[in-house]
Design a protein around this motif. Structure first.
Motif, PDB file in Angstrom:
ATOM      1  N   GLU A  18       3.341 -25.680  14.737  1.00  0.00           N
ATOM      2  CA  GLU A  18       2.790 -26.150  16.214  1.00  0.00           C
ATOM      3  C   GLU A  18       2.985 -27.679  16.433  1.00  0.00           C
ATOM      4  O   GLU A  18       3.012 -27.916  17.557  1.00  0.00           O
ATOM      5  CB  GLU A  18       1.502 -25.955  16.119  1.00  0.00           C
ATOM      6  CG  GLU A  18       1.158 -24.256  16.043  1.00  0.00           C
ATOM      7  CD  GLU A  18       1.824 -23.367  17.163  1.00  0.00           C
ATOM      8  OE1 GLU A  18       2.299 -23.963  18.097  1.00  0.00           O
ATOM      9  OE2 GLU A  18       1.794 -22.279  17.326  1.00  0.00           O
ATOM     10  N   GLU A  73       6.176 -28.107  17.709  1.00  0.00           N
ATOM     11  CA  GLU A  73       6.343 -27.569  19.284  1.00  0.00           C
ATOM     12  C   GLU A  73       5.650 -28.515  20.057  1.00  0.00           C
ATOM     13  O   GLU A  73       6.241 -28.835  21.289  1.00  0.00           O
ATOM     14  CB  GLU A  73       5.760 -26.198  19.262  1.00  0.00           C
ATOM     15  CG  GLU A  73       6.597 -25.175  18.662  1.00  0.00           C
ATOM     16  CD  GLU A  73       5.916 -23.689  18.555  1.00  0.00           C
ATOM     17  OE1 GLU A  73       6.556 -22.880  18.049  1.00  0.00           O
ATOM     18  OE2 GLU A  73       4.903 -23.480  19.482  1.00  0.00           O
ATOM     19  N   GLU A 111       0.729 -26.241  24.098  1.00  0.00           N
ATOM     20  CA  GLU A 111       1.102 -26.688  22.747  1.00  0.00           C
ATOM     21  C   GLU A 111      -0.046 -27.506  22.242  1.00  0.00           C
ATOM     22  O   GLU A 111      -0.208 -27.424  20.982  1.00  0.00           O
ATOM     23  CB  GLU A 111       2.423 -27.390  22.678  1.00  0.00           C
ATOM     24  CG  GLU A 111       3.706 -26.854  23.065  1.00  0.00           C
ATOM     25  CD  GLU A 111       3.837 -25.436  22.215  1.00  0.00           C
ATOM     26  OE1 GLU A 111       3.113 -25.465  21.132  1.00  0.00           O
ATOM     27  OE2 GLU A 111       4.271 -24.395  22.892  1.00  0.00           O
ATOM     28  N   ASP A 130      -2.461 -24.972  20.976  1.00  0.00           N
ATOM     29  CA  ASP A 130      -2.034 -24.399  19.804  1.00  0.00           C
ATOM     30  C   ASP A 130      -2.068 -25.254  18.307  1.00  0.00           C
ATOM     31  O   ASP A 130      -2.730 -24.835  17.488  1.00  0.00           O
ATOM     32  CB  ASP A 130      -0.518 -24.114  19.745  1.00  0.00           C
ATOM     33  CG  ASP A 130      -0.190 -23.016  20.794  1.00  0.00           C
ATOM     34  OD1 ASP A 130      -1.064 -22.391  21.441  1.00  0.00           O
ATOM     35  OD2 ASP A 130       1.219 -22.862  21.255  1.00  0.00           O
TER      36      ASP A 130
END
Ligand SMILES: [Mg+2]
Length: 207
Positions: free
Chosen positions: A133, A136, A167, A170
């Motif tokens: 994550e 990302e 993101e 996340d």
């Protein structure tokens, strides 16, 4: 610096300590700085020495916005600011000492390191997902830098702002899970984050 620390203590009622806790007192004649902060003292003192009496007081115990204004006006107060903040916060980051860089290199390798990778499946899931994550989120942040927060992905037409929001969400979720799973000290994390935020706000204000 001694005068600055004394001012912080008096502003916080330190001179009244003996009345509340009989037999206890603060030594206003001398204050100590942890070893890892000591290299900041001389720069801090030369910055403070250039302040007028009024600015000195404002810089040490005044409102944050006024402190930032003085910091911007006089560029050599960064060390003083770090030390005053450190003193105020009880020197919370003693462990943020500069890394000792070893002299080893590829021509003179050290002994093989005894570290072993972790194998627990649940540990791996937590840390692996956080790493994924973070990657990302890095991609989304990079896109916002090179294209703009309010531009769109050329193929999917998704707004970069929405991608960044997704993101960040996340990453936050994975961070929460990692904190819980490894029983990390969340109070310490929050305190450090708040301190970091204050520093960065001051940096942003200097733009
Ligand atoms: Mg993601």
């Amino acid at each position: 610096m001694r005068k600055a620390f004394e001012m912080v203590e008096r502003d916080g009622g330190g001179h009244l300590v003996g009345r509340i806790y009989p037999g206890t007192s603060i030594n206003f004649e001398a204050f100590s700085v942890p070893e890892s902060w000591a290299q900041l003292v001389s720069g801090a003192e030369s910055g403070l020495a250039r302040l007028t009496e009024e600015d000195f007081e404002t810089f040490v115990v005044g409102e944050q916005s006024e402190q930032v204004a003085i910091l911007k006006r006089q560029g050599d107060l960064t060390h003083a600011h770090v030390l005053i903040d450190g003193y105020f916060d009880g020197w919370p980051s003693e462990n943020t000492q500069p890394l000792q860089v070893s002299a080893s290199n590829a021509d003179h390798p050290r002994d093989p390191n005894p570290w072993q990778p972790i194998t627990d499946a649940v540990d791996l899931k937590h840390l692996g997902k956080l790493a994924e994550e973070l990657g990302e989120c890095t991609s989304a942040v990079s896109r916002c830098i090179i294209q703009g927060v309010d531009e769109r992905e050329p193929m999917t037409k998704k707004l970069n702002r929405e991608w960044l929001e997704d993101e960040i969400a996340d990453v936050l979720a994975s961070i929460e899970l990692v904190i819980d799973h490894f029983k990390l000290n969340s109070m310490k994390i929050i305190e450090r984050a708040e301190k970091k935020e204050r520093f960065l706000q001051q940096w942003h204000a200097q733009a």
